[in-house]
Design a protein around this motif. Structure first.
Motif, PDB file in Angstrom:
ATOM      1  N   MET A   1     -20.357  -5.462  -8.013  1.00 43.24           N
ATOM      2  CA  MET A   1     -18.978  -4.970  -8.162  1.00 43.24           C
ATOM      3  C   MET A   1     -18.851  -3.483  -7.836  1.00 43.24           C
ATOM      4  O   MET A   1     -17.739  -2.994  -7.638  1.00 43.24           O
ATOM      5  CB  MET A   1     -18.493  -5.199  -9.600  1.00 43.24           C
ATOM      6  CG  MET A   1     -18.334  -6.630 -10.002  1.00 43.24           C
ATOM      7  SD  MET A   1     -17.763  -6.743 -11.713  1.00 43.24           S
ATOM      8  CE  MET A   1     -18.206  -8.432 -12.108  1.00 43.24           C
TER       9      MET A   1
ATOM     10  N   GLY B   1     -12.340 -13.549 -15.457  1.00 48.61           N
ATOM     11  CA  GLY B   1     -11.787 -12.984 -14.226  1.00 48.61           C
ATOM     12  C   GLY B   1     -10.651 -13.829 -13.676  1.00 48.61           C
ATOM     13  O   GLY B   1      -9.620 -13.303 -13.230  1.00 48.61           O
TER      14      GLY B   1
ATOM     15  N   LEU C   1     -22.801  -7.287 -11.861  1.00 43.42           N
ATOM     16  CA  LEU C   1     -22.207  -5.970 -12.089  1.00 43.42           C
ATOM     17  C   LEU C   1     -22.540  -5.016 -10.945  1.00 43.42           C
ATOM     18  O   LEU C   1     -21.690  -4.229 -10.510  1.00 43.42           O
ATOM     19  CB  LEU C   1     -22.708  -5.389 -13.414  1.00 43.42           C
ATOM     20  CG  LEU C   1     -22.244  -6.101 -14.689  1.00 43.42           C
ATOM     21  CD1 LEU C   1     -22.904  -5.471 -15.912  1.00 43.42           C
ATOM     22  CD2 LEU C   1     -20.730  -6.043 -14.812  1.00 43.42           C
TER      23      LEU C   1
ATOM     24  N   THR D   1     -13.232  -8.776  -9.111  1.00 41.09           N
ATOM     25  CA  THR D   1     -14.415  -9.120  -9.918  1.00 41.09           C
ATOM     26  C   THR D   1     -14.889 -10.558  -9.736  1.00 41.09           C
ATOM     27  O   THR D   1     -16.087 -10.828  -9.865  1.00 41.09           O
ATOM     28  CB  THR D   1     -14.130  -8.876 -11.409  1.00 41.09           C
ATOM     29  OG1 THR D   1     -12.970  -9.620 -11.799  1.00 41.09           O
ATOM     30  CG2 THR D   1     -13.899  -7.406 -11.687  1.00 41.09           C
TER      31      THR D   1
END
Length: 321
Positions: free
Chosen positions: A100, A41, A97, A71
């Motif tokens: 996000m 990222g 995840l 992210t």
């Protein structure tokens, strides 16, 4: 080439190297994928900023840059959670995840034509115009980063050894540096002034500084590959620690004798780990120097003779049968 551009190029290479190195770590280390993703990222963020410096491809530059910006906070929280071995992140490693998901629609807005005015209206020139959802994304990102800091400080208070407490406090304080840089850059955006963004550079430096704390090295860092394979299959335990006394590896026999998993032992003080051994387990501690000149310590754990005989017999039966 300006100093800022050179720093971004070095950051990009550094972040890619950190990500690749994390992926090559022992698969038993549960936080390696999250750390690799955080480094990736930072690399994406730096790559987008580099593209922005070229001056002709702002649309692509902003899309790449924002992908990293959106992210990294969730991944940083995951790194912090893995650093303190938070039970929740170990049971559900996909939490970053999930974190996000709220910002995914913001990234989609960058491809939505006129709807992009809600997030980043100006994407075709070096103009710092932002929409109302931009400030929501900033608040969400800061909340995730500060949640990671709280997790680290709470983990430091609950740490059983002083070594772990120091490492976790240093990690918590270190993230305040890129956070301050981000705050300065956001303040300039609020004033409508473009300014160099040093946040991805500082994030990569922070990940590098605490690489050993998050991704403790394995036996491969100290001995050749062939020897490491032998160590993993020895009938007695081997626990390896770095120069500061933090455990960085142990073989399966040591896990069994100590009744402690690899992930639970890594990062803790050597004396605290081997102190879990039963009274009839013989322990010898020695020092070794790695290929890079770094000193390390290792403990040999010899199980009771009856257990060794049973293990040798099982190995012989497996080899002949």
């Amino acid at each position: 080439m300006t100093f800022y551009t050179l720093a971004l190029e070095i950051t990009l290479l550094l972040a890619v190297w950190l990500a690749i190195g994390a992926l090559q770590r022992d698969r038993r280390l549960t936080g390696r994928l999250t750390y690799a993703a955080a480094a990736a990222g930072a690399a994406i963020w730096a790559a987008g900023t580099l593209l922005e410096q070229r001056g002709e491809i702002y649309l692509l530059a902003r899309r790449v840059q924002v992908l990293g910006i959106l992210t990294v906070p969730a991944l940083w929280f995951g790194v912090a959670a893995h650093a303190v071995k938070l039970p929740l992140i170990r049971r559900t490693p996909w939490i970053p995840l999930l974190l996000m998901v709220p910002v995914a629609p913001l990234y989609a807005l960058m491809f939505a034509g006129p709807w992009s005015v809600l997030y980043l209206p100006a994407m075709d020139a070096k103009v710092m115009e932002v929409g109302p959802l931009f400030w929501w994304s900033v608040a969400y990102a800061w909340a995730l980063v500060m949640a990671g800091v709280v997790v680290l400080l709470r983990g430091a208070i609950q740490a059983p050894e002083a070594l772990l407490r120091r490492e976790r406090v240093k990690m918590a304080l270190s993230v305040l540096v890129p956070l301050a840089a981000s705050g300065f850059n956001i303040a300039r955006i609020h004033d409508g002034i473009w300014a160099p963004d040093f946040t991805p550079i500082l994030i990569a430096v922070t990940l590098l500084a605490f690489r050993r704390s998050i991704l403790s090295g394995g036996v491969l860092d100290v001995v050749p590959v062939a020897q490491s394979d032998i160590i993993r299959h020895l009938p007695f335990g081997v626990v390896l620690a770095d120069g500061q006394g933090a455990v960085i590896d142990l073989n399966p026999a040591a896990e069994e004798l100590l009744e402690m998993s690899y992930d639970d032992a890594v990062g803790r003080a050597l004396e605290a780990v081997i102190g879990r051994a039963a009274l009839d387990v013989r322990i010898e501690i020695s020092s070794v120097r790695g290929r890079g000149g770094e000193s390390a310590r290792f403990a040999l754990l010899e199980p009771p003779k009856a257990a060794v005989g049973a293990a040798d017999g099982a190995a012989l039966s497996s080899a002949t049968g």
